[in-house]
Enzyme design. Structure first.
Site, PDB file in Angstrom:
ATOM      1  N   ASP A 107     171.233  21.253  60.870  1.00  0.00           N
ATOM      2  CA  ASP A 107     170.245  22.008  60.107  1.00  0.00           C
ATOM      3  C   ASP A 107     168.908  21.269  60.109  1.00  0.00           C
ATOM      4  O   ASP A 107     168.854  20.056  60.318  1.00  0.00           O
ATOM      5  CB  ASP A 107     170.704  22.161  58.643  1.00  0.00           C
ATOM      6  CG  ASP A 107     171.999  22.953  58.540  1.00  0.00           C
ATOM      7  OD1 ASP A 107     172.303  23.728  59.467  1.00  0.00           O
ATOM      8  OD2 ASP A 107     172.704  22.776  57.517  1.00  0.00           O
TER       9      ASP A 107
HETATM   10  N1  URA Z   1     177.156  21.052  58.284  1.00  0.00           N
HETATM   11  C1  URA Z   1     176.057  21.483  57.631  1.00  0.00           C
HETATM   12  O1  URA Z   1     176.142  22.065  56.572  1.00  0.00           O
HETATM   13  N2  URA Z   1     174.855  21.242  58.191  1.00  0.00           N
HETATM   14  C2  URA Z   1     174.697  20.570  59.344  1.00  0.00           C
HETATM   15  O2  URA Z   1     173.556  20.362  59.786  1.00  0.00           O
HETATM   16  C3  URA Z   1     175.850  20.116  59.998  1.00  0.00           C
HETATM   17  C4  URA Z   1     177.071  20.379  59.451  1.00  0.00           C
END
Ligand code: URA
Length: 246
Positions: A107
């Site tokens: 993310d």
């Molecule tokens: N899980 C999440 O919630 N975000 C990420 O970036 C990776 C795994």
């Protein structure tokens, strides 16, 4: 298998000029193969054994590159984006000719281990849900993460869209307390990579992830000497370990 390739193709592949620029470099006498000045940039060479020099610099030819990045917050895991900077924008321009892409997504607000490569086959294998390549995350979570969360994760939890996750391994490093404004600190290993999976797994047990960092993928851990935004190539051993993990 063919061992030799056109010199101009090899040089174009590593980003040294277009075919017409290479013609000019050749005319200027700037290219040598095994110590001999090149007269025809279309000559056949073996990139594994022939020594190619352009403007006095040796040329390192390879088809694939494998990069470990410590992704910072605020950049998106994509090759292009209309609004945000991407992880590819952080790379040295020497990597531009290789067209690397991120293997999976972190993310925008997640930090840590991100692999970038132009090896589609390895990327596909690492992301394949059938291969169950483990990924470990460090997270700060509001507030008190407990043994019951660990038990729930070890069975798999149900996400907001009804998806039942595979079991995950939760290690509680520090138990937080809301009254002291202290989040818990945990490590979570999961075998799959659903959208926002770590955040949604905590959501499923009524908790909120406030900081997330990926610390390993398969057999590879994030190199602690990489500052946020920095990148390095994988070593031969690391690449082999990753290939064997799939
Ligand atoms: N899980 C999440 O919630 N975000 C990420 O970036 C990776 C795994």
């Amino acid at each position: 298998m063919k061992q030799t390739h056109r010199l101009d193709k090899i040089l174009a592949h590593v980003g040294i000029g277009t075919r017409s620029e290479l013609k000019r470099l050749t005319k200027d006498g700037a290219i040598y193969v095994n110590g001999v000045k090149v007269k025809d940039s279309g000559m056949q060479v073996n990139p594994d054994t022939d020594i190619i020099i352009v403007n006095g610099e040796p040329v390192l030819y390879r088809e694939f590159v494998y990069l470990m990045m410590n992704k910072p917050q605020g950049v998106v895991s994509a090759t292009e984006d209309n609004r945000d900077r991407t992880v590819v924008d952080l790379l040295d321009k020497a990597y531009a000719p290789f067209d690397v892409f991120p293997v999976g997504r972190l993310d925008k607000d997640t930090e840590g281990f991100l692999l970038l490569t132009n090896d589609g086959k390895l990327a596909h294998n690492l992301l394949s849900p059938r291969k169950h390549v483990p990924k470990t995350y460090f997270a700060k979570v509001e507030w008190e993460v407990s043994e019951s969360d660990r038990d729930a994760f070890s069975q798999g939890v149900t996400l907001d869209d009804g998806y039942e996750t595979l079991p995950g391994i939760l290690r509680i490093l520090k138990t937080g307390k809301e009254s002291e404004n202290e989040p818990s600190e945990i490590e979570l290993t999961i075998m799959e990579g659903k959208f926002h999976q770590v955040k949604r797994m905590f959501q499923a047990v009524g908790k909120k992830v406030v900081y997330l960092k990926r610390i390993s993928m398969g057999p590879l851990a994030l190199d602690p000497s990489l500052a946020l935004g920095q990148v390095r190539e994988l070593s031969k051993e690391e690449l082999l370990a990753l290939q064997n993990a799939t």
